[in-house]
Design an enzyme around this catalytic site. Structure first.
Site, PDB file in Angstrom:
ATOM      1  N   HIS A   1     -20.007  37.687   9.729  1.00  0.00           N
ATOM      2  CA  HIS A   1     -19.539  37.170   8.436  1.00  0.00           C
ATOM      3  C   HIS A   1     -20.651  36.413   7.713  1.00  0.00           C
ATOM      4  O   HIS A   1     -21.288  35.543   8.303  1.00  0.00           O
ATOM      5  CB  HIS A   1     -18.373  36.225   8.727  1.00  0.00           C
ATOM      6  CG  HIS A   1     -17.663  35.708   7.546  1.00  0.00           C
ATOM      7  ND1 HIS A   1     -17.219  34.407   7.454  1.00  0.00           N
ATOM      8  CD2 HIS A   1     -17.279  36.308   6.382  1.00  0.00           C
ATOM      9  CE1 HIS A   1     -16.578  34.223   6.317  1.00  0.00           C
ATOM     10  NE2 HIS A   1     -16.609  35.355   5.640  1.00  0.00           N
TER      11      HIS A   1
ATOM     12  N   GLU B   1     -21.512  41.293   6.854  1.00  0.00           N
ATOM     13  CA  GLU B   1     -20.798  41.136   5.583  1.00  0.00           C
ATOM     14  C   GLU B   1     -21.572  40.135   4.748  1.00  0.00           C
ATOM     15  O   GLU B   1     -22.172  39.181   5.295  1.00  0.00           O
ATOM     16  CB  GLU B   1     -19.379  40.613   5.859  1.00  0.00           C
ATOM     17  CG  GLU B   1     -18.497  40.494   4.617  1.00  0.00           C
ATOM     18  CD  GLU B   1     -18.449  39.107   3.987  1.00  0.00           C
ATOM     19  OE1 GLU B   1     -17.749  38.947   2.983  1.00  0.00           O
ATOM     20  OE2 GLU B   1     -19.134  38.181   4.484  1.00  0.00           O
TER      21      GLU B   1
ATOM     22  N   ASP C   1     -21.710  38.301   0.414  1.00  0.00           N
ATOM     23  CA  ASP C   1     -21.021  38.109  -0.870  1.00  0.00           C
ATOM     24  C   ASP C   1     -22.029  38.284  -2.007  1.00  0.00           C
ATOM     25  O   ASP C   1     -23.024  37.544  -2.060  1.00  0.00           O
ATOM     26  CB  ASP C   1     -20.436  36.697  -0.946  1.00  0.00           C
ATOM     27  CG  ASP C   1     -19.508  36.405   0.228  1.00  0.00           C
ATOM     28  OD1 ASP C   1     -18.470  37.066   0.336  1.00  0.00           O
ATOM     29  OD2 ASP C   1     -19.840  35.507   1.034  1.00  0.00           O
TER      30      ASP C   1
ATOM     31  N   HIS D   1     -21.577  32.836  -2.039  1.00  0.00           N
ATOM     32  CA  HIS D   1     -20.131  32.907  -1.838  1.00  0.00           C
ATOM     33  C   HIS D   1     -19.360  32.233  -2.960  1.00  0.00           C
ATOM     34  O   HIS D   1     -18.442  32.802  -3.551  1.00  0.00           O
ATOM     35  CB  HIS D   1     -19.754  32.269  -0.498  1.00  0.00           C
ATOM     36  CG  HIS D   1     -18.282  32.256  -0.248  1.00  0.00           C
ATOM     37  ND1 HIS D   1     -17.453  31.265  -0.741  1.00  0.00           N
ATOM     38  CD2 HIS D   1     -17.472  33.123   0.407  1.00  0.00           C
ATOM     39  CE1 HIS D   1     -16.214  31.523  -0.386  1.00  0.00           C
ATOM     40  NE2 HIS D   1     -16.192  32.642   0.310  1.00  0.00           N
TER      41      HIS D   1
ATOM     42  N   GLU E   1     -19.335  42.458  -0.050  1.00  0.00           N
ATOM     43  CA  GLU E   1     -18.161  41.945  -0.757  1.00  0.00           C
ATOM     44  C   GLU E   1     -18.574  41.634  -2.187  1.00  0.00           C
ATOM     45  O   GLU E   1     -19.481  40.838  -2.423  1.00  0.00           O
ATOM     46  CB  GLU E   1     -17.581  40.692  -0.083  1.00  0.00           C
ATOM     47  CG  GLU E   1     -16.324  40.255  -0.829  1.00  0.00           C
ATOM     48  CD  GLU E   1     -15.749  38.918  -0.400  1.00  0.00           C
ATOM     49  OE1 GLU E   1     -16.015  38.456   0.717  1.00  0.00           O
ATOM     50  OE2 GLU E   1     -15.027  38.336  -1.239  1.00  0.00           O
TER      51      GLU E   1
END
Ligand code: G3P
Ligand code: MG
Length: 252
Positions: free
Chosen positions: A19, A46, A48, A61, A121
């Site tokens: 993450h 992952e 952002d 994020h 993301e």
């Protein structure tokens, strides 16, 4: 009836996903975090992504810069030249002081060079969901052109962002992120042509996971940091686990 594997979309990704690039033990969404995750055996990450004021996709994020950088205000309000001079590591630890923010370009090149898989993301600044989705789709196609490995998985909590990604990169796989299994979640995912639903692990149930599978969707969960939660989700047939606990939950 549980559908045969052939009814589910092709899934070239590993089960385990770090993450924010392993963003608890190292500063989230920086290359330092990606490197740390890889040291613990992770092969998929992952992150952002959002747009700078001058159209560069970079990793952040929050909407604002304060928590994870030395900057102030909306991240998307600054051009990349200003963002690139910020310290995105000092907030985390002295070891990482001076770590710069990362562009999506740099992270993609890092992943491609190391044969890592990436879940991007789409994390738009307020009001920019569709254009950020379009930009991520366009940039992902450019960066992965000619690559031999798996394409990046594009995900978002915002249906508009996924619609934008579908507009510019219809062939790239999409996943709908969910905070809860809200009304219409399955229809929303199917309507956006998603291959996966990615829900907060606390809200998955065996029944919901079976429904998703029967509809031809892969299932993933975030942010799973405890072995008991992993065991429960695996028993229900989870396809992907997004975790912060890269030191405690080993993919190897
Ligand atoms: O993509 C899964 C997870 O990252 C979603 O939540 O808030 O950490 O971006 P968040
Ligand atoms: Mg995220």
């Amino acid at each position: 009836m549980k559908p045969a594997p052939a009814d589910l979309p092709h899934w070239p990704y590993p089960r385990w996903i770090a993450h924010r690039g392993a963003g608890q033990l190292a500063p989230e969404n920086t290359l330092a975090a990606f490197r740390l995750g890889a040291q613990h055996g992770y092969r998929m990450f992952e992150c952002d992504a959002k747009l700078s004021a001058d159209g560069v996709l970079f990793l952040l994020h929050d909407d604002t810069l304060e928590r994870t950088t030395s900057g102030q205000g909306l991240g998307g309000a600054l051009p990349w030249a200003a963002l690139s001079r910020l310290d995105a590591g000092g907030w985390h630890s002295r070891t990482h002081a001076g770590e710069p923010p990362a562009t999506l370009d740099a992270v993609a090149r890092h992943c491609l060079a190391n044969r890592f898989d990436l879940n991007i993301e789409i994390k738009p600044s307020p009001g920019l969901a569709y254009v950020t989705g379009e930009a991520v789709g366009r940039e992902a196609l450019r960066l992965w052109a000619g690559a031999s490995g798996a394409p990046p998985l594009l995900s978002s909590f915002e249906p508009e962002a996924l619609a934008g990604a579908r507009q510019t990169a219809p062939a790239l796989p999409r996943g709908l992120l969910l905070e809860t299994l809200c009304e219409g979640w399955l229809d929303t995912a199917l309507g956006l042509g998603c291959v996966a639903v990615i829900c907060d692990h606390e809200h998955w149930t065996a029944e919901a996971m079976a429904r998703a599978r029967q509809a031809g969707l892969r299932t993933l969960a975030y942010t799973v940091n405890e072995p008991a939660d992993v065991a429960r989700l695996e028993a229900w047939g989870i396809d992907g686990i997004i975790t912060d606990a890269v030191d405690r939950l080993s993919p190897v």
